[in-house]
Enzyme design. Sequence first.
Site, PDB file in Angstrom:
ATOM      1  N   ARG A  57      42.150-113.833 -33.079  1.00 51.01           N
ATOM      2  CA  ARG A  57      40.981-113.684 -33.960  1.00 51.01           C
ATOM      3  C   ARG A  57      40.163-114.976 -34.062  1.00 51.01           C
ATOM      4  NH1 ARG A  57      43.422-111.518 -38.498  1.00 51.01           N
ATOM      5  NH2 ARG A  57      43.172-113.381 -39.743  1.00 51.01           N
ATOM      6  N   TYR A  96      13.928-113.010 -40.312  1.00 53.96           N
ATOM      7  CA  TYR A  96      14.371-111.837 -39.541  1.00 53.96           C
ATOM      8  C   TYR A  96      14.696-110.675 -40.495  1.00 53.96           C
ATOM      9  CZ  TYR A  96      17.552-109.435 -36.207  1.00 53.96           C
ATOM     10  OH  TYR A  96      18.182-108.532 -35.386  1.00 53.96           O
ATOM     11  N   ASP A 134      18.003-120.425 -39.060  1.00 55.54           N
ATOM     12  CA  ASP A 134      18.117-119.559 -37.894  1.00 55.54           C
ATOM     13  C   ASP A 134      17.266-120.199 -36.801  1.00 55.54           C
ATOM     14  OD1 ASP A 134      17.760-117.565 -35.940  1.00 55.54           O
ATOM     15  OD2 ASP A 134      17.911-115.943 -37.411  1.00 55.54           O
ATOM     16  N   LYS A 177      20.264-113.761 -27.451  1.00 59.79           N
ATOM     17  CA  LYS A 177      18.908-113.937 -26.934  1.00 59.79           C
ATOM     18  C   LYS A 177      18.905-114.915 -25.750  1.00 59.79           C
ATOM     19  CE  LYS A 177      17.845-111.135 -30.282  1.00 59.79           C
ATOM     20  NZ  LYS A 177      17.473-111.522 -31.627  1.00 59.79           N
TER      21      LYS A 177
HETATM   22  C1  LIG Z   1      18.035-111.023 -32.794  1.00 57.45           C
HETATM   23  C2  LIG Z   1      17.983-111.995 -33.890  1.00 57.45           C
HETATM   24  C3  LIG Z   1      19.079-112.142 -34.732  1.00 57.45           C
HETATM   25  C4  LIG Z   1      20.289-111.262 -34.673  1.00 57.45           C
HETATM   26  O1  LIG Z   1      21.019-111.388 -33.498  1.00 57.45           O
HETATM   27  P1  LIG Z   1      21.978-110.202 -33.000  1.00 57.45           P
HETATM   28  O2  LIG Z   1      22.832-110.863 -31.994  1.00 57.45           O
HETATM   29  O3  LIG Z   1      21.073-109.138 -32.454  1.00 57.45           O
HETATM   30  O4  LIG Z   1      22.744-109.727 -34.178  1.00 57.45           O
HETATM   31  C5  LIG Z   1      19.008-113.116 -35.702  1.00 57.45           C
HETATM   32  N1  LIG Z   1      17.918-113.896 -35.844  1.00 57.45           N
HETATM   33  C6  LIG Z   1      16.847-113.769 -35.049  1.00 57.45           C
HETATM   34  C7  LIG Z   1      15.683-114.654 -35.257  1.00 57.45           C
HETATM   35  C8  LIG Z   1      16.839-112.807 -34.048  1.00 57.45           C
HETATM   36  O5  LIG Z   1      15.753-112.671 -33.288  1.00 57.45           O
END
Ligand SMILES: *Cc1c(COP(=O)(O)O)cnc(C)c1O
Length: 386
Positions: A52, A105, A177, A202
């Site tokens: 984990r 987001y 973020d 991403k």
């Molecule tokens: C896509 C995204 C997320 C979430 O990521 P996931 O891997 O899809 O859960 C968080 N913050 C931003 C700015 C994003 O574009």
Amino acid sequence: MKDSTLVTTLGRDPEQQQGIVNPPTWRASTVLSPTVAAFRNRRYGEPGSYGRYGTPTTAAVQEAVARLEGGYRTIAVGSGKTAISATLLALLKTGDHLLVVDCVYGPTRRFADGMLGKLGIATTYFAPDIGAGIAALFRPETRVVFLEAPGSWTFEMQDIRAIAEVAHAAGAVVVMDNTWASPLYCKPFALGVDVSIQAATKYIGGHSDLMMGTITTTEALWERVRHGVFEVASAAGPDECTLALRGLRTLAVRLERHMESGLLLADWLRRRPEVRRVMHPALPDDPGHVLWRRDFLGASGLFGFVLEPCSGAQLAAFLDHLELFGMGASWGGYESLLIPTDPAPLRTAVPWREPGQAMRIHVGLEDPEDLIRDLEAGFARFRAAA
Ligand SMILES: *Cc1c(COP(=O)(O)O)cnc(C)c1O
């Protein structure tokens, strides 16, 4: 060493793995200890102590991301959203107050309003351009400020340094973020951020085939965040870690191309009669440009624009027959994407009042001339459907 060298060297050690270039994909639940003493002393919460908490493959991605973001250490979890939710749960408790940038987001906003609200944690949203004025929103129980620069869909920059200074003076921590810039184009810890989050789904992944999030912290917050995160989440799976490491190797060259093509298309869109405005902090006339220049090292291929008011039929004529732009959630892969967005329900501090349809574009690695030809044909259909 420069980032383009680091992405090709971090998290691998061929001498330790029979000369093989890439680390193996370690799969594990149980990890055996050779003696009772070793069993009693195993380092809980560290990769290799139990599945984990990850395996050496997880550790390799974590080390690479921590170094690139300029933080102390990193945890890799199952998605970007998991990284956000787990971090906020680790840092907040009932009765606390959270400040969140208005252009955050969408699922982050839903988590704050939903789950955190249910736990008795109050959230106030603030205008992205608030700067040091954020001081007025602090309460004695404010514990966390959550930033995302530039913001989702509308791409507003924030004065990260000014906000961090106010937050720290008030005894609060700053979570950012940092997905848009990736660990290469924004170094959040140098700007005063305490916890940086990536949706590795991403740009780190880069090929639209993995889900992963990373949480990187300062040394001061590491133990607290790590323990809190593992109360609600588990480490990213080994295959995802291997794919993320593979993506990382080409991140620097991919991003250069995303930035260059993105700016080319942003400039082209800016001059189209069908487009009211383009939202891209690297454009010199963008309201966030000065902050972007000061704090960021580059731009990704993701930005927004607003169309002149049009009918649903015009929008469909534009989007339905594009050859190279796909319509789908997520971004950061090699392929181009174009989707309509609706910021209005997701903005409370600064109401969204643009009369035209908002759009989000991800400029991929295709030749930009082909992308422009595709959009040009789309705009011809758009006008014909008027
Ligand atoms: C896509 C995204 C997320 C979430 O990521 P996931 O891997 O899809 O859960 C968080 N913050 C931003 C700015 C994003 O574009």
